[in-house]
Design a protein around this motif. Structure first.
Motif, PDB file in Angstrom:
ATOM      1  N   LEU A 511      26.062  54.617  64.969  1.00 45.93           N
ATOM      2  CA  LEU A 511      27.265  53.855  64.659  1.00 45.93           C
ATOM      3  C   LEU A 511      27.860  53.328  65.962  1.00 45.93           C
ATOM      4  N   ASP A 512      28.390  52.106  65.920  1.00 44.94           N
ATOM      5  CA  ASP A 512      29.055  51.598  67.112  1.00 44.94           C
ATOM      6  C   ASP A 512      30.506  52.071  67.141  1.00 44.94           C
ATOM      7  N   SER A 513      31.293  51.602  68.071  1.00 47.55           N
ATOM      8  CA  SER A 513      32.658  52.102  68.252  1.00 47.55           C
ATOM      9  C   SER A 513      33.588  51.756  67.089  1.00 47.55           C
ATOM     10  N   THR A 514      33.188  50.773  66.259  1.00 43.32           N
ATOM     11  CA  THR A 514      34.009  50.406  65.101  1.00 43.32           C
ATOM     12  C   THR A 514      33.575  51.123  63.832  1.00 43.32           C
ATOM     13  N   GLY A 515      32.427  51.813  63.931  1.00 43.83           N
ATOM     14  CA  GLY A 515      31.919  52.524  62.767  1.00 43.83           C
ATOM     15  C   GLY A 515      30.831  51.786  62.024  1.00 43.83           C
ATOM     16  N   ARG A 516      30.409  50.648  62.530  1.00 46.57           N
ATOM     17  CA  ARG A 516      29.338  49.903  61.873  1.00 46.57           C
ATOM     18  C   ARG A 516      27.972  50.490  62.238  1.00 46.57           C
ATOM     19  N   GLY A 517      27.043  50.425  61.296  1.00 44.79           N
ATOM     20  CA  GLY A 517      25.703  50.899  61.565  1.00 44.79           C
ATOM     21  C   GLY A 517      25.016  50.024  62.599  1.00 44.79           C
ATOM     22  N   THR A 518      24.249  50.664  63.457  1.00 45.94           N
ATOM     23  CA  THR A 518      23.566  49.908  64.512  1.00 45.94           C
ATOM     24  C   THR A 518      22.211  50.530  64.800  1.00 45.94           C
ATOM     25  N   ALA A 519      21.247  49.687  65.174  1.00 48.47           N
ATOM     26  CA  ALA A 519      19.925  50.189  65.542  1.00 48.47           C
ATOM     27  C   ALA A 519      19.991  50.762  66.953  1.00 48.47           C
ATOM     28  N   PHE A 520      19.584  52.020  67.102  1.00 46.85           N
ATOM     29  CA  PHE A 520      19.622  52.675  68.403  1.00 46.85           C
ATOM     30  C   PHE A 520      18.266  52.632  69.093  1.00 46.85           C
ATOM     31  N   GLY A 521      17.217  52.645  68.275  1.00 41.33           N
ATOM     32  CA  GLY A 521      15.877  52.639  68.848  1.00 41.33           C
ATOM     33  C   GLY A 521      14.850  52.857  67.754  1.00 41.33           C
TER      34      GLY A 521
END
Length: 597
Positions: A511-521
């Protein structure tokens, strides 16, 4: 007092209006004497709620049968608690006995009442004398006896009250629980109050108006087993109810399903209407209860009250501040209990059925069927009415409320919580809704931190201030085992999923700082994914205070990973547990996550 020799639909409905008005005035008194089957102080509220739904907007006509059928159907839909469901069963049995009748004589109606009381007694798994069941038997028999001697409904009805009152007083000595408390049965007393209201109408000639309010007080108490007086009376933890629409070719609930349900707890009541069945049970396994009901038809409504949690929150609170979250937060049940955290379930939609996350559907009744069924589940936010009920109840027992739902960027839950809080805020009650900007174990660890601070005596403002720091320092990394479930859940396109599967790609999401899902790797093996997650955690080792490992139906894999994390970080996990089925919809079987604050 004019004589009435034929009972029709209009007279019947007016009688219900009068009975409801009398019952409603006695609600608090009935709650106060409620000691059986569980001393939870809600019999009055449940009976009033049931009758309110019954009379709110039925189809009323001169026809006795059509009016009664409409009342009975609405009673079944709105039935609450033991007494409410028994009353609904009585009305549904009576509707069957009065079918295809424009009017009825006193003797005919008396016979129908007797048959209805017999059907009601059969619907209760273990009927006990000295309860509402007894009152229905006695009053129905007296109405029949008097109806054979006289033909005026008004005269027969008023005279029948004498024996009903005598039978009510006798309940004081018929049940050990009532004898000890020196009270009459609350359900039986509620029914007598209902009858007395009808008598007032007969003697005065005044018919009350149909209620026009939204019954906010009764609606707020729908979920509440208000304050059980002793934990000893709670044999099973969850008071569970369901309304099931049966298949067209099923006149009643199948006997084999009934038999299986009987093994799950006590206080089982199965009420069959024309097309629906209402069920009530006290059980420790609500998910098993609803899993069995899948075979019975479409589950239209469900309700689960955690009686033990309500008892402990009132009688053994650990704080003056109520900490609330939703079921996406991964927190072990023992920690939820010890810190009195209040969890509002999200909803899972699967086929025609709707479930309450972690309550009426759990990992045991979810993951084994995720690959078997052709249809795929989806999620939905909690009902605002349900959240409002919880907030209202908590406000009567706590000085303030802090709710920490799943990230606003991921779900509409935060907005539901904020909307449900408006009425309390308008009254000046301190309630704060904090966007966690997190989910799963990261959300769970954050909620635990706030709950522990509340238990340690932290003020509302102090908890809010520290929450912002905790949220900013929280992290979750999820090793997804396959793209298959993301594709089925609609998070990844079929084409991208096929390509990823072809090269055996294992995504890592966060999750990014806003709480949205994000690809980390990503990696080409599950082992490599977990190694990357651990490597990242190692970089943050000096700041990690608490951590947890969660998984989707792969406990051995999660345990092995937790051992490796412990070796690297030099500390033990707060917990290792299975993620919410709702999160499992998207993460899929085999997913493992590491979260920390």
């Amino acid at each position: 007092m004019a004589e009435v020799h034929a009972l029709n639909g209009f007279i019947l409905y007016n009688s219900f209006l009068s009975g409801y008005e009398s019952l409603s005035s006695k609600r608090d008194a009935l709650n106060a004497i409620n000691v059986f089957p569980v001393a939870d102080g809600d019999t009055g509220s449940n009976m009033v709620s049931t009758l309110y739904t019954t009379i709110r907007s039925p189809r009323v006509s001169r026809s006795l049968s059509s009016t009664l059928a409409s009342l009975a159907d609405r009673a079944l839909s709105g039935a609450r608690g033991n007494s409410g469901i028994i009353l609904a069963q009585y009305l549904n049995s009576l509707a069957i006995e009065c079918s295809n009748r424009e009017t009825m004589t006193t003797e005919e109606f008396g016979q129908a009442l007797i048959n209805a009381s017999v059907g009601t007694r059969k619907a209760v798994e273990t009927p006990r004398d000295g309860t509402l069941i007894t009152l229905l038997d006695v009053w129905s028999g007296e109405m029949y006896r008097l109806g054979r001697l006289a033909h005026d409904f008004n005269d027969v009805f008023v005279k029948s009250l004498d024996l009903a009152r005598v039978a009510l007083e006798k309940t004081r000595d018929q049940l050990e629980e009532l004898r000890k408390a020196q009270v009459v049965d609350a359900g039986a007393s509620g029914f007598v109050s209902f009858l007395e209201g009808i008598a007032v109408m007969i003697l005065s000639g005044v018919v009350p108006q149909r209620p026009q309010t939204d019954l906010s007080e009764e609606a707020e108490s729908d979920h509440i087993h208000d304050i059980p007086v002793s934990s000893d009376t709670i044999t099973y933890r969850y008071c569970t109810e369901a309304l099931v629409l049966r298949p067209i070719d099923s006149p009643v609930l199948a006997s084999d399903i009934h038999e299986k349900l009987r093994e799950l707890g006590d206080s089982l009541i199965v009420t069959n209407g024309k097309t629906r069945t209402k069920l009530h049970i006290h059980t420790d396994k609500p998910s098993q209860f609803f899993f069995l009901l899948r075979e019975a038809g479409t589950i239209e409504e469900q309700k689960v009250d955690d009686m033990r949690s309500q008892f402990n929150s009132v009688h053994h609170p650990v704080s003056k501040i109520a900490i609330v979250t939703d079921s996406i937060a991964d927190i072990p049940s023992e920690m939820i209990d010890s810190l009195r955290i209040h969890v509002i379930p999200q909803k899972i939609l699967w086929g025609k059925d709707e479930y309450l996350d972690r309550l009426t559907i759990t990992g045991d009744t979810f993951y084994p069927y995720l690959d078997e069924r052709s249809d795929y589940p989806s999620s939905s936010v909690p009902d605002i009415k349900r959240v409002s009920q919880v907030f209202s109840w908590l406000s009567s027992h706590y000085d303030s409320i802090i709710a920490i739902p799943v990230a606003k960027a991921l779900s509409g839950t935060c907005q539901v919580f904020e909307s449900a809080a408006v009425p309390l805020k308008s009254k000046g009650y301190p309630i704060s809704i904090v966007d966690s900007r997190l989910n799963s174990a990261a959300q769970g660890l954050t909620v635990l931190s706030a709950a522990q601070q509340a238990a340690d005596g932290g003020s509302h403002e102090e908890i809010l201030e520290r929450l912002q720091t905790t949220i900013a320092g929280a992290k979750i990394l999820v090793g997804v085992d396959t793209f298959k479930y993301m594709v089925r859940g609609g998070r990844v396109s079929v084409l991208k999923g096929a390509i990823a599967s072809f090269v055996n790609l294992k995504p890592i999401v966060s999750l990014d700082s806003t709480g949205r899902g994000t690809a980390f790797g990503a990696s080409f093996s599950s082992k490599s994914s977990l190694a990357k997650i651990l490597s990242h955690a190692k970089k943050d080792i000096s700041r990690i205070q608490k951590w947890a490992v969660v998984h989707a139906s792969c406990p051995e894999k999660a345990a092995a990973f937790a051992l490796e994390v412990s070796r690297v970080l030099g500390s033990e996990p707060e917990y290792i547990m299975e993620i919410s089925p709702l999160v499992g919809i998207h993460a899929g079987i085999g997913a493992v996550a590491l979260a920390w604050i």
